[in-house]
Design an enzyme around this catalytic site. Structure first.
Site, PDB file in Angstrom:
ATOM      1  CB  SER A 178      -0.791  -0.064   1.330  1.00  0.00           C
ATOM      2  OG  SER A 178      -1.379   1.276   1.344  1.00  0.00           O
ATOM      3  CD  GLU A 207      -2.203   5.260   4.837  1.00  0.00           C
ATOM      4  OE1 GLU A 207      -1.922   5.122   5.923  1.00  0.00           O
ATOM      5  OE2 GLU A 207      -2.901   6.228   4.363  1.00  0.00           O
ATOM      6  CE1 TYR A 212      -4.189  -1.745   5.544  1.00  0.00           C
ATOM      7  CE2 TYR A 212      -3.249   0.428   4.939  1.00  0.00           C
ATOM      8  CZ  TYR A 212      -3.739  -0.748   4.452  1.00  0.00           C
ATOM      9  OH  TYR A 212      -3.849  -1.165   3.205  1.00  0.00           O
TER      10      TYR A 212
END
Ligand code: NAP
Ligand code: G4F
Length: 340
Positions: free
Chosen positions: A126, A128, A152
């Protein structure tokens, strides 16, 4: 002979689109579903009659069920799309997030290493993971430093690095797609885009029915200034498949190369029902703010373009348009306003 692919996360947004793609390509798809007390197969209900699709109950945190499934089906390819994928929730449930999103990936890698080393593996990494790290030219690429800003993202970095390690140390064909935000008509309702488009559908109904503007529903959000690189999931699952087909395993950024703020998304979505003054209908609540935020994501997908010939097809405006139209139609038999 058709190939067999195991899809972890088949009931999710990406899992459903990837399964459509694999079935079109004549794969036998084995989808891992969690046993839950209410149904979780809504996104793949239209595929259930396919003789090429097998659903098996399992869980990413349960090594034994992963082992049994991989041993039974001997898949050519495994796609790990399963995760506790909501960044905000990961602040409240950090341990679960790590067990599923981080350690879960290791469970699969260990099974492949010991029992099915010929199996090709795809990890859903990801954007992120970059956190607040940005290259000098304003993009994030494959070599941009990871600086995760949430439980996460920490779990995703662990899974990403583990996939890389198993590739380099044990010769496993493990690749990671570093995917930037991608949305769709099937996006989960708690992500900001879907939250906005579902609200737009409610507001549209209110206005079409001629109800008073003062009684219109209000949309409550968190940080409106964060920028994301938003694409359409249908485009992105094509990149996943292409990544796994390469002779050499590798990591690829998959993105549109454009950054838009939550405010931009709001403005575009409201414009689809002809409303200009969107802030009249939006309020902010600290409960939707995160302890740590990723301010800006914009991916450089030039490696995917050069090596996979992949590029995004759905523009930002088209993405918003499709999501708004879908949610309006979902809400009822009402016609969309002319401007849509
Ligand atoms: P999603 O809609 O939230 O789907 C997540 C899937 O994971 C669901 O099928 C869910 O099952 C499953 N799952 C959750 N916990 C599990 C467990 N313990 N065992 C087995 N399965 C479990 O996510 P998505 O948007 O499709 O994203 C797919 C993957 O890409 C995720 O790993 C996500 O973190 C990653 N990713 C997404 C984006 C994006 O913008 N969408 C960007 C980058 C990376 P249930 O249906 O039973 O809940
Ligand atoms: O829609 P979001 O929750 O997506 P986020 O956090 O960017 O994560 C998504 O994309 C990642 C890839 O970059 C994936 F790995 C991850 O699994 C997921 O699919 O939030 C987007 C932005 C954030 O800055 C958030 O703070 O919108 C902001 N936001 C503002 N109000 C809100 C809200 N987000 C949510 N979910 N809900 C709000 O009310």
């Amino acid at each position: 002979m058709s190939k067999t692919a195991i899809v972890f996360g088949i009931t999710g947004q990406d899992g459903s689109y990837l399964t459509e793609l694999l079935l079109e390509k004549d794969y036998h798809v084995v989808g891992i579903t969690r046993r839950v007390s209410t149904g979780n197969t809504g996104r793949i209900s239209h595929l259930m009659d396919s003789p090429q699709l097998t659903l098996v109950e399992g869980d990413l945190t349960d090594y034994s069920s992963i082992l049994r499934t991989i041993e039974e089906y001997r898949p050519e390819e495994v796609y790990n799309l399963a995760a506790m994928s909501h960044v905000g929730t990961s602040f409240d449930q950090p341990l679960l997030s790590f067990d599923v999103t981080g350690k879960g990936c290791l469970n699969i890698l260990e099974v492949i290493r010991d029992h099915s080393p010929f199996t090709r593996f795809y990890q859903a990494s990801s954007s992120e993971m970059f956190g607040d790290s940005i290259r000098g030219d304003g993009y994030q690429g494959e070599d941009t430093l990871f600086n995760p800003q949430s439980p996460y993202a920490i779990a995703k970095v662990a899974a990403h690095q583990a996939s890389k390690l198993y590739r380099q140390s044990y010769g496993i064909h493990a690749s990671c797609g570093i995917l930037f935000n991608h949305e769709s008509e099937r996006r989960g309702g708690r992500f900001v885009t879907k939250k906005i488009t579902k609200y737009i559908a409610r507001l549209n109904k209110h206005l079409v029915l001629g109800r008073p503007i003062e009684e219109a529903p209000i949309l409550t959000l968190g940080n409106l200034d964060a920028k994301r690189d938003w694409g359409h999931a249908e485009d992105y699952v094509k990149a996943m498949w292409l990544i796994v087909q390469q002779d050499e395993p590798d990591d690829y950024v998959v993105a549109t190369g454009e950054a838009h703020s939550v405010r931009d998304f709001l403005e575009t979505a409201f414009s689809k029902i002809g409303v200009e003054n969107y802030m009249d209908f939006v309020t902010q609540d600290p409960k939707y703010m995160r302890p740590s935020e990723v301010p800006y994501l914009r991916g450089d997908y030039s490696k995917a373009l050069a090596r996979l010939s992949w590029k995004p097809e759905v523009s930002f405006d088209k993405l918003v348009d499709r999501m708004v139209k879908y949610d309006i139609m979902e809400l009822g038999e009402l016609k969309c306003q002319d401007s849509i």
